[in-house]
Design a protein around this motif. Structure first.
Motif, PDB file in Angstrom:
ATOM      1  N   PRO A  62       0.788  -1.235   0.000  1.00  0.00           N
ATOM      2  CA  PRO A  62       0.000   0.000   0.000  1.00  0.00           C
ATOM      3  C   PRO A  62       0.819   1.283   0.000  1.00  0.00           C
ATOM      4  CG  PRO A  62       0.063  -0.910   2.212  1.00  0.00           C
ATOM      5  CD  PRO A  62       0.770  -1.904   1.320  1.00  0.00           C
TER       6      PRO A  62
ATOM      7  N   ARG B 263      -1.497   4.485   1.168  1.00  0.00           N
ATOM      8  CA  ARG B 263      -2.770   3.816   1.455  1.00  0.00           C
ATOM      9  C   ARG B 263      -3.367   3.226   0.185  1.00  0.00           C
ATOM     10  NH1 ARG B 263      -2.706   8.248   4.769  1.00  0.00           N
ATOM     11  NH2 ARG B 263      -3.802   9.530   3.245  1.00  0.00           N
ATOM     12  N   GLY B 264      -2.484   2.779  -0.707  1.00  0.00           N
ATOM     13  CA  GLY B 264      -2.904   2.103  -1.928  1.00  0.00           C
ATOM     14  C   GLY B 264      -3.254   3.006  -3.084  1.00  0.00           C
ATOM     15  N   LYS B 265      -3.343   4.322  -2.840  1.00  0.00           N
ATOM     16  CA  LYS B 265      -3.742   5.256  -3.896  1.00  0.00           C
ATOM     17  C   LYS B 265      -2.532   6.006  -4.450  1.00  0.00           C
ATOM     18  CE  LYS B 265      -8.431   5.988  -2.143  1.00  0.00           C
ATOM     19  NZ  LYS B 265      -9.460   6.984  -1.758  1.00  0.00           N
TER      20      LYS B 265
ATOM     21  N   ARG C  26      -8.560   5.553  -7.386  1.00  0.00           N
ATOM     22  CA  ARG C  26      -8.831   4.266  -6.751  1.00  0.00           C
ATOM     23  C   ARG C  26      -7.532   3.591  -6.328  1.00  0.00           C
ATOM     24  NH1 ARG C  26      -8.539   0.015 -10.741  1.00  0.00           N
ATOM     25  NH2 ARG C  26      -8.200   0.841 -12.838  1.00  0.00           N
ATOM     26  N   ARG C  27      -7.650   2.619  -5.441  1.00  0.00           N
ATOM     27  CA  ARG C  27      -6.488   1.897  -4.945  1.00  0.00           C
ATOM     28  C   ARG C  27      -5.892   1.027  -6.050  1.00  0.00           C
ATOM     29  NH1 ARG C  27      -6.568   1.334   1.188  1.00  0.00           N
ATOM     30  NH2 ARG C  27      -4.827  -0.066   0.761  1.00  0.00           N
TER      31      ARG C  27
ATOM     32  N   ASP D  39      -3.303  -1.219  -5.102  1.00  0.00           N
ATOM     33  CA  ASP D  39      -2.628  -2.326  -4.421  1.00  0.00           C
ATOM     34  C   ASP D  39      -3.507  -3.569  -4.362  1.00  0.00           C
ATOM     35  OD1 ASP D  39      -4.427  -1.046  -2.723  1.00  0.00           O
ATOM     36  OD2 ASP D  39      -3.231  -1.428  -0.911  1.00  0.00           O
TER      37      ASP D  39
END
Length: 430
Positions: free
Chosen positions: A86, A108-110, A128-129, A131
C-alpha cells in the motif's frame, strides 16, 4: 494444495496403512527437493518484468536510466504496474538534483504525486487503490504546465501550472530511478516509507529506448524476479529472516485488570521442512519462546522445559491458520483444525512476560535470532514459505516496519497458487 479437511481424511487413510512413521518421514525428506520442495520455491519469474523491491532499508533506486531531453518529442511515460504493497515509491525523476524533481508513489494504496520545482511544491493523491495485485497500465504526461496521471486509460489526477514543459527544459538530461529516490528521504514534501514490493513491465520512458544505466546487478543470482501471479502475504525463500524490536509491538496488557498474555496469529503456507518459524528472544539473542517446523510437527518451545506440538499434514503443501496463546497457566497451539494445549510453569511465563513488557528483546520471523552470524544457529534452516495476516497481540505486522530484514524476502507478495501448484505438478510428473 489440499484443504485441511482433505488432509484429515488423508491422515486417516495413512494411519490405516502399513507405512511406518519412520518410513514416511524418510520419504518426505527424500522428496523435499522434488515435489514438496516446490510448494513455494522462488520461481524463475516473468520475463521482461522488473521487481522494484530489491533492497530493504535503502532509499536509492533499484534501477536508473538517463534520458537526453534534446531528443524528447512527447513528454509521456507509461508502464504496467502490479503490487499488494500500500505504500512506497514507484519512480522518481529529476532534471536539477534536489531542485526540480517529481515522485510517483502509493500511499494507502492510492497514487500520490509530489512535485518540487521553482513554480510550486505540491503533494496530491487520489483515485482508486492500485494495491490489488492486478496489472494496471499507468501513464504520466507533462503537457505544457499540466501534469496528468492516467490509470488503465482513465484520468486519475490533473494538475495545472505546476511545472515547466519537459521539452522546453534548459537542462540537457533527466534522471529516472524506479523503486527509490535520488534525494534524502527527509527532503520529500510529505514523509513516505519508500520501500515498494511491486513489479513493473512494458515501460516506455518519454518515448525513448534508453537502457538501464545502473541496476545491471538485477541479473545476478539471488535477485528477486516477478512471479507470474501473486497473492497477499510475505514470501520467505529460505535465505533470511526479519527482526522486529519489541519496542514497536503492542504490550497486550488488559485495559480492565492489567493482566497480560501473548497472542500470535498468522496464515502459513509451506512444504514439509525443518527450521524455525519465529522466536521471541532477549537482546542477547537467547530465545524464550520458539516455534519450529520439524517435518511432521509444529513445535512450540517455552523456556528450556515446555514443549508442545501439533501434527502437520503428512503429505502435500501446508496451507492453514496458526494460533498461539500463552497465559499465566496454559500454552495453546492450534494449526488449522488441530489443537493442543498444556499447563506451563509460572516461572517460564514470568520470564516471557518480563521480557515482553520491558521491551528489551526481539520478535524474529523466518529463523533464529542471530542466525546470519552465529555458526550454531546456521545449523538450522531458515523458514521457506509464505506467511500472511501476521498478527501480534491483535495488531497486524508489517514487514516494512522491521528493524532489519533480509533482502531476499518479499514483504507483501507470495507466489500465486497457480504458480506453486503448476510447478509442483510438473516436478511431480518427472
Amino acid at each position: 494444495m489440499l484443504p485441511v479437511a482433505a488432509w484429515v481424511l488423508l491422515v486417516g487413510v495413512l494411519g490405516a496403512s502399513r507405512t511406518t512413521a519412520g518410513e514416511l518421514l524418510q520419504e518426505i525428506e527424500s522428496s523435499y527437493d522434488g515435489q514438496y520442495g516446490q510448494c513455494f520455491q522462488s520461481l524463475s519469474g516473468e520475463a521482461g518484468a522488473l521487481n522494484l523491491g530489491q533492497r530493504w532499508g535503502e532509499s536509492s533506486p533499484t534501477a536508473t536510466l538517463y534520458i537526453d531531453l534534446h531528443a524528447v518529442k512527447s513528454a509521456a511515460s507509461s508502464f504496467d504496474f502490479r503490487t499488494f504493497d500500500p505504500e512506497g515509491v514507484i519512480f522518481y525523476g529529476d532534471t536539477v538534483p534536489g531542485m526540480d524533481w517529481f515522485v510517483l508513489a502509493l500511499r494507502r494504496g492510492k497514487p500520490e504525486m509530489q512535485i518540487h520545482n521553482a513554480i510550486t511544491n505540491l503533494t496530491v493523491s487520489g483515485g482508486r487503490r492500485l494495491d490489488d495485485g492486478q496489472w494496471h497500465r499507468v501513464m504520466v504526461k507533462n503537457e505544457g504546465h499540466v501534469v496528468l496521471l492516467e490509470v488503465d486509460g482513465d484520468e486519475h489526477l490533473v494538475l495545472s501550472h505546476v511545472s515547466y514543459p519537459i521539452v522546453e527544459q534548459q537542462e540537457p538530461s533527466m534522471r529516472i530511478g524506479v523503486g527509490g529516490l535520488f534525494i534524502p528521504v527527509q527532503e520529500l514534501l510529505t514523509p513516505l516509507n519508500t520501500a515498494m514490493d511491486g513489479c513493473m513491465r512494458r515501460w516506455d520512458w518519454l518515448n525513448q529506448t534508453a537502457e538501464w544505466r545502473e541496476g545491471t546487478s538485477l541479473e545476478d543470482d539471488g535477485t528477486k524476479g516477478c512471479f507470474p501471479s501473486i497473492r497477499p502475504g510475505s514470501f520467505f525463500p529460505g535465505r533470511g529472516l526479519a527482526t522486529f524490536s519489541l519496542t514497536g509491538l503492542p504490550m497486550g496488557l488488559s485495559p480492565t485488570n492489567g493482566s497480560w498474555s501473548l497472542t500470535l496469529q498468522m496464515g502459513i503456507g509451506a512444504a514439509p521442512q525443518s527450521g524455525t518459524l519465529l522466536a521471541v528472544s532477549s537482546l542477547k539473542q537467547t530465545p524464550v519462546l520458539r516455534l519450529d517446523l520439524q517435518h511432521t510437527d509444529l513445535v512450540a518451545h517455552l523456556g528450556n522445559k515446555t514443549v508442545l506440538l501439533v501434527p502437520l499434514p503428512l503429505r502435500g503443501c501446508l496451507d492453514a491458520q496458526l494460533f498461539l496463546r500463552v497465559t499465566p497457566t496454559r500454552l495453546t497451539l492450534r494449526l488449522g483444525g488441530a489443537e493442543s494445549e498444556m499447563p506451563i510453569p509460572r516461572t517460564e511465563f514470568d520470564s516471557l512476560k518480563h521480557l515482553w513488557l520491558s521491551k528489551r528483546g526481539h520478535l524474529v520471523v523466518g529463523g533464529l535470532p542471530g542466525q546470519e552470524i552465529s555458526a550454531l544457529a546456521q545449523e538450522r534452516s531458515y523458514f521457506r514459505g509464505c506467511l500472511h495476516a501476521i498478527r501480534v497481540q491483535g495488531q497486524e505486522l508489517d514487514l516494512d516496519s522491521a528493524q532489519s530484514r533480509s533482502n531476499s524476502i518479499w514483504a507483501h507478495s507470495c507466489p500465486g497458487p497457480d504458480d506453486a501448484e503448476s510447478k509442483a505438478a510438473l516436478d511431480g510428473g518427472n
